[in-house]
Design a protein around this motif. Structure first.
Motif, PDB file in Angstrom:
ATOM      1  N   THR A  26     -10.392  -3.432   6.355  1.00 10.39           N
ATOM      2  CA  THR A  26      -9.248  -2.907   5.241  1.00 10.39           C
ATOM      3  C   THR A  26      -7.820  -3.234   6.048  1.00 10.39           C
ATOM      4  O   THR A  26      -6.969  -3.655   5.528  1.00 10.39           O
ATOM      5  CB  THR A  26      -9.326  -1.587   4.901  1.00 10.39           C
ATOM      6  N   VAL A  27      -7.764  -2.662   7.214  1.00  5.46           N
ATOM      7  CA  VAL A  27      -6.689  -2.878   8.084  1.00  5.46           C
ATOM      8  C   VAL A  27      -6.287  -4.235   8.233  1.00  5.46           C
ATOM      9  O   VAL A  27      -5.211  -4.656   8.068  1.00  5.46           O
ATOM     10  CB  VAL A  27      -6.582  -2.012   9.415  1.00  5.46           C
ATOM     11  N   CYS A  28      -7.348  -5.115   8.530  1.00  8.25           N
ATOM     12  CA  CYS A  28      -7.215  -6.557   8.848  1.00  8.25           C
ATOM     13  C   CYS A  28      -6.727  -7.012   7.828  1.00  8.25           C
ATOM     14  O   CYS A  28      -5.880  -7.879   7.660  1.00  8.25           O
ATOM     15  CB  CYS A  28      -8.363  -6.987   9.475  1.00  8.25           C
ATOM     16  N   VAL A  31      -2.840  -6.244   6.910  1.00 12.14           N
ATOM     17  CA  VAL A  31      -2.230  -7.029   7.886  1.00 12.14           C
ATOM     18  C   VAL A  31      -2.083  -8.597   7.339  1.00 12.14           C
ATOM     19  O   VAL A  31      -0.761  -8.991   7.364  1.00 12.14           O
ATOM     20  CB  VAL A  31      -2.592  -6.968   9.287  1.00 12.14           C
ATOM     21  N   LEU A  32      -3.122  -9.107   6.937  1.00 11.51           N
ATOM     22  CA  LEU A  32      -2.997 -10.512   6.653  1.00 11.51           C
ATOM     23  C   LEU A  32      -2.222 -10.919   5.279  1.00 11.51           C
ATOM     24  O   LEU A  32      -1.598 -11.704   5.147  1.00 11.51           O
ATOM     25  CB  LEU A  32      -4.505 -11.152   6.643  1.00 11.51           C
ATOM     26  N   LEU A  33      -2.384  -9.847   4.482  1.00 15.46           N
ATOM     27  CA  LEU A  33      -1.729  -9.834   3.201  1.00 15.46           C
ATOM     28  C   LEU A  33      -0.343  -9.354   3.330  1.00 15.46           C
ATOM     29  O   LEU A  33       0.408 -10.136   2.529  1.00 15.46           O
ATOM     30  CB  LEU A  33      -2.407  -9.188   2.110  1.00 15.46           C
ATOM     31  N   GLY A  34      -0.146  -8.895   4.211  1.00 13.64           N
ATOM     32  CA  GLY A  34       1.449  -8.426   4.333  1.00 13.64           C
ATOM     33  C   GLY A  34       2.308  -9.462   5.067  1.00 13.64           C
ATOM     34  O   GLY A  34       3.367  -9.435   4.990  1.00 13.64           O
ATOM     35  N   LEU A  35       1.598 -10.202   6.135  1.00  8.51           N
ATOM     36  CA  LEU A  35       2.372 -11.151   6.961  1.00  8.51           C
ATOM     37  C   LEU A  35       3.154 -12.046   6.044  1.00  8.51           C
ATOM     38  O   LEU A  35       4.541 -12.328   6.388  1.00  8.51           O
ATOM     39  CB  LEU A  35       1.535 -11.918   7.856  1.00  8.51           C
ATOM     40  N   PRO A  36       2.404 -12.681   4.911  1.00  7.92           N
ATOM     41  CA  PRO A  36       3.344 -13.651   4.093  1.00  7.92           C
ATOM     42  C   PRO A  36       4.566 -12.760   3.363  1.00  7.92           C
ATOM     43  O   PRO A  36       5.846 -13.478   3.298  1.00  7.92           O
ATOM     44  CB  PRO A  36       2.359 -14.159   3.189  1.00  7.92           C
TER      45      PRO A  36
END
Length: 97
Positions: A26-28, A31-36
């Motif tokens: 969930t954390v990963c 992070v991956l969805l928040g970077l863009p």
């Protein structure tokens, strides 16, 4: 329209499956969805900052140019002179031809 909705449904299924597998996934995903989103916000901030600072500089530029011209006429720059360059040229050994 069906392809688009099936694409987002498949993404949602992957997200919910990874969330059920554990907190690390969930954390990963977060992070991956928040970077863009972070990249887009940073890009907008930089663009807006550049535009606003450019307009502020153009309105203050005539006053700064007058101040710089007055300083150049009144003061001499003592750090730059031709004499040290001539001394350096004399100290260099000449090449044999």
């Amino acid at each position: 329209m069906e392809k688009i909705s099936s694409f987002f449904n498949s993404i949602w299924d992957i997200i919910s499956a990874k969330h059920q597998e554990g907190i690390y996934n969930t954390v990963c995903l977060g992070v991956l969805l928040g970077l863009p989103l972070l990249v887009v916000i940073t890009f907008l901030f930089i663009c807006c900052h550049c535009c606003w600072s450019r307009s502020a500089k153009s309105s203050q530029q005539p006053e700064q140019n007058k101040r710089k011209k007055k300083k150049r006429k009144d003061e001499e720059d003592l750090w730059i002179s031709a004499q040290p360059k001539l001394l350096q040229l004399e100290k260099r050994p000449s090449l044999l031809v």
